[in-house]
Scaffold this active site. Structure first.
Site, PDB file in Angstrom:
ATOM      1  N   ILE A   1      -0.475  13.210   8.286  1.00  0.00           N
ATOM      2  CA  ILE A   1      -0.355  14.389   9.155  1.00  0.00           C
ATOM      3  C   ILE A   1       1.103  14.570   9.533  1.00  0.00           C
ATOM      4  CG2 ILE A   1      -1.134  15.475  11.278  1.00  0.00           C
ATOM      5  CD1 ILE A   1      -3.299  13.408  11.531  1.00  0.00           C
TER       6      ILE A   1
ATOM      7  N   GLY B   1      -3.448   4.757   4.568  1.00  0.00           N
ATOM      8  CA  GLY B   1      -3.844   4.773   3.160  1.00  0.00           C
ATOM      9  C   GLY B   1      -2.618   5.032   2.296  1.00  0.00           C
TER      10      GLY B   1
ATOM     11  N   THR C   1       0.827  -1.210   0.000  1.00  0.00           N
ATOM     12  CA  THR C   1       0.000   0.000   0.000  1.00  0.00           C
ATOM     13  C   THR C   1       0.861   1.259   0.000  1.00  0.00           C
ATOM     14  OG1 THR C   1      -1.664  -1.195   1.272  1.00  0.00           O
ATOM     15  CG2 THR C   1      -1.848   1.205   1.246  1.00  0.00           C
TER      16      THR C   1
ATOM     17  N   GLY D   1       4.175   1.585  -0.452  1.00  0.00           N
ATOM     18  CA  GLY D   1       5.144   1.608  -1.552  1.00  0.00           C
ATOM     19  C   GLY D   1       4.522   2.105  -2.839  1.00  0.00           C
TER      20      GLY D   1
ATOM     21  N   LYS E   1       3.081   3.872  18.006  1.00  0.00           N
ATOM     22  CA  LYS E   1       3.102   5.270  17.578  1.00  0.00           C
ATOM     23  C   LYS E   1       3.258   6.220  18.766  1.00  0.00           C
ATOM     24  CE  LYS E   1       0.123   4.122  13.668  1.00  0.00           C
ATOM     25  NZ  LYS E   1      -1.297   3.943  13.285  1.00  0.00           N
TER      26      LYS E   1
ATOM     27  N   ASP F   1      -0.611  -1.251  17.866  1.00  0.00           N
ATOM     28  CA  ASP F   1      -0.214  -0.301  16.821  1.00  0.00           C
ATOM     29  C   ASP F   1      -0.184   1.120  17.383  1.00  0.00           C
ATOM     30  OD1 ASP F   1      -1.749   1.593  14.500  1.00  0.00           O
ATOM     31  OD2 ASP F   1       0.001   0.464  13.836  1.00  0.00           O
TER      32      ASP F   1
END
Lengths: 453, 453
Positions: B154, B320, B33, B35, B223, B219
């Protein structure tokens, strides 16, 4: 091995650039709100900043007409002639924090002539004289940084110029004047009138004795000009920014908008279209479903839509000693890091390389496309609404919503129409025709509606 | 004159650094995705990017197990062995976009050994192995950039590390996992159950077949670890981050919270206190008056409070192909600009200079302070509420709100209590005691409440 040759170059570089670890010396011109905020941050957060930068930032000299009791200037070299600062050979970076566009311009150009980098919070100076200032700075190989000129402490300039550098920016829309947003918020939350809230804003220090710059949108237009240039890669064109204030917005407008599900905000909008670039500041209805509609009080927020990232929003304090000082000092840190960088490799002043700025047309406001909110008084007679909708239809304007109220004493009733998106000149023609109808009393209040698609 | 000597140096620099205008050559490892999104941005926005950087960015080679139909690889040198890319002497910057922590780690360390700069989107790799990777990169004088690892498009890393560099960061709180936020939004807007929404999320591709990483907060914890390090200047300590998922949240919890004026979000919170640093990911009630509570669907947002700027919020697409690619390429642009910069003058990997990272304690979760939302079932008898409030009082816990419902068939009624801020270990003690009361049935649902003061 590639690895060891990198190591060697590293050692050689350390020797050549041995000087980079010396303190960075700044000169501060102006000790008003922003000046005192900047001094206080440098003093109070000295350790944190040095932990980040790897070198200390020293206030070498301050130029100000008078001391400011808000900051402790003990041991700092103070002069009453700000030009001493820009002529001081010890100083690496000049902070122009006096505001205005005449002395400040001369000060900044002199600093540049003297090979000094400049950090400024002066939106008017950059918006009106930035093209000239940046050209001079390019020739001299010095940096001019202006994060603090737009949206106070929010690092929006850096965000657009660097964080979103992979995007074609499609549009941006911002609440970028705290005075105007305070007023619109109070009108909205408390049903108050504009002049009543303005008086309170002045008492609270959120608005000047002469509030024109803020409430008429000139301050926002300065900032929008800057944002548009770094977003689209165009020269600064403040004079082409359409500017309309909030002084004509009534509490009735706010109330009807709310009923339709919209807030009224004083927005700056810059949009790239096939025909050119829209640059406009004016009261705007935006849906409460948008985060932007829920930004209240003196806070600022800027939405940016990039073709890769999609829509983004950044929110924070748009003014004040410490918030604005936060951006001033962040710029000082940035400049300090790039003091020895190849000037061709620095971030360009307007985000795009000199010589690759676009000559895109700035659209006159008649050419922009928008939805419209119309608030009018009509005679309560058969056929009035039909006449009005007929005129709208003839001008290619379709209707999204209508509010018509019952008579409440007198002959006139309020009629509110919200239209779909249409070219402004079509709306102007329709408004002219509608105002000529005998059953429509006086002028129609017209406020633009933005859907931020 | 100072001016002319700057000019001279500038000319000399251009000669010495004449090479900086050559294209930058990137090697891309991974064509999933992120890449494919990165390749597409480089191809589609090549002109805009070159206008900004002043040099072109060339895809020199791509390493991927298979082609991706989402991007046009015509004319691009493709290899099935990703290690060809990190060993390719032509390549300046390696994009590690394969994910995971074993091969990716070896790949990144090899790139660094070979003197190549690295851009990655890999939050797990940075959170778990970042200390080692950055130390190696420091020694080799190369950059490792990871904007895309947190909150997709962001530019939050850049915002905290550079835009807010003048601040002591007090706390940050973020919705940093789109899967979890999609689920909480659906539960909130439609009154649905967790497992029902999870199934839909999997169908829509917002959640993996094994959703553990997302819904259990791992996940988000990766972060948060990264955000906390750049905010507070501490080494990455993923293993010390308290992590709690959303799988135990019921539609009834969501409904009661809404009644009290709160949304339930899966938040990552990092806070600097006198006693140490809080690092925690868990379901959290936040007031609808907060912008953060109104961030819905798969969107991300991070609030940061700096001591100078005050509270800020940044919002946008957290995942995304194109949003994440946007941050990958923004990092490539940054690295390209600093290729020839003195390594001592670059922005440090963890925002703070090596050697000035703090050894602040990370607090165990029992030591954190929070409000609490308690949802329990009680017998509808005299004295039950009195017993419960007595226990709370004995543990120094004061009550903010209570909801008690009428009996609706059966003996048990729901009781919801929202407390003021208290130390977690006190709440734990109180919960244990309350659960032992004969009139309290089963376990108490406990969800933390955050006021983001």
């Amino acid at each position: 091995m590639l690895g060891s040759s990198i190591q060697c170059r590293h050692s050689i570089n350390r020797q050549v650039w041995g000087t980079v670890l010396k303190p960075v010396k700044v000169g501060i011109c102006g000790l008003g709100t922003v000046g005192s905020g900047s001094v206080n941050i440098l003093l109070n957060n000295a350790e944190e900043i040095t932990r980040r930068v790897g070198r200390s930032i020293v206030v070498e000299q301050v130029g100000a007409r008078r001391d400011n009791p808000e900051c402790d200037l003990t041991g700092i070299n103070i002069t009453r002639d700000i030009f001493d600062v820009v002529n001081n050979p010890e100083i690496d970076i000049v902070l122009e924090l006096i505001g205005g566009t005449s002395i400040a311009k001369e000060l900044v150009l002199t600093a540049i002539e003297n090979g000094k980098h400049v950090v400024t919070a002066n939106k008017a100076l950059i918006a009106e004289h930035g093209n000239e200032i940046f050209a001079r700075a390019e020739e001299k190989g010095v940096m001019v940084a202006f994060e603090a000129a737009v949206a106070g402490g929010i690092p929006i300039i850096k965000s657009i110029r660097e964080g979103l550098s992979a995007n074609k920016i499609e549009w941006l829309a911002g609440i970028i004047n705290g005075t105007g947003n305070f007023i619109m918020t109070e009108m909205s939350e408390k049903g108050r009138d504009f002049s009543d809230v303005l008086a309170e804003a002045q008492e609270l220090g959120y608005a000047e004795a002469d509030p024109t710059f803020d409430v008429e949108g000139i301050d926002a237009a300065h900032k929008l000009t800057i944002l548009a240039s770094i977003a689209f890669g165009i020269p600064l064109q403040f004079e082409k920014t359409y500017t309309e204030g909030i002084s004509q917005i009534t509490s009735e407008d706010v109330s009807f908008a709310h009923e339709l599900g919209y807030a009224i905000k004083h927005l700056g909008i810059a949009r790239r279209t096939q025909n050119g670039i829209e640059l406009r500041v004016h009261p705007t209805l935006i849906s409460y479903k948008q985060l932007l509609a829920n930004v209240n009080g003196v806070m600022n927020a800027v939405m940016v839509k990039g073709d890769a990232v999609g829509p983004t929003l950044t929110y924070g304090a748009g003014a004040g000693a410490l918030p604005t000082g936060s951006s001033v000092i962040a710029d000082v840190v940035d400049v300090a890091r790039t003091l020895t960088a190849d000037p061709t490799n620095r971030v360009p002043h307007l985000a795009f390389q000199e010589g690759s700025l676009a000559t895109t047309t700035i659209l006159p406001v008649e050419e922009i496309e928008s939805g419209f909110f119309l608030n009018m008084r009509i005679q309560d007679r058969a056929g009035v609404l039909a006449n009005i909708t007929q005129i709208l239809s003839e001008n290619g304007i379709s209707i999204e919503s209508v509010i018509q109220r019952e008579r409440n004493g007198g002959d006139l009733v309020p009629l509110v129409v919200m239209t779909h998106t249409v070219k402004e000149q079509n709306m102007n023609a329709a408004i002219t025709a509608i105002e000529e109808l005998p059953d429509v009393a006086g002028k129609i209040q017209r406020i633009r509606v933005e859907h931020l698609a």
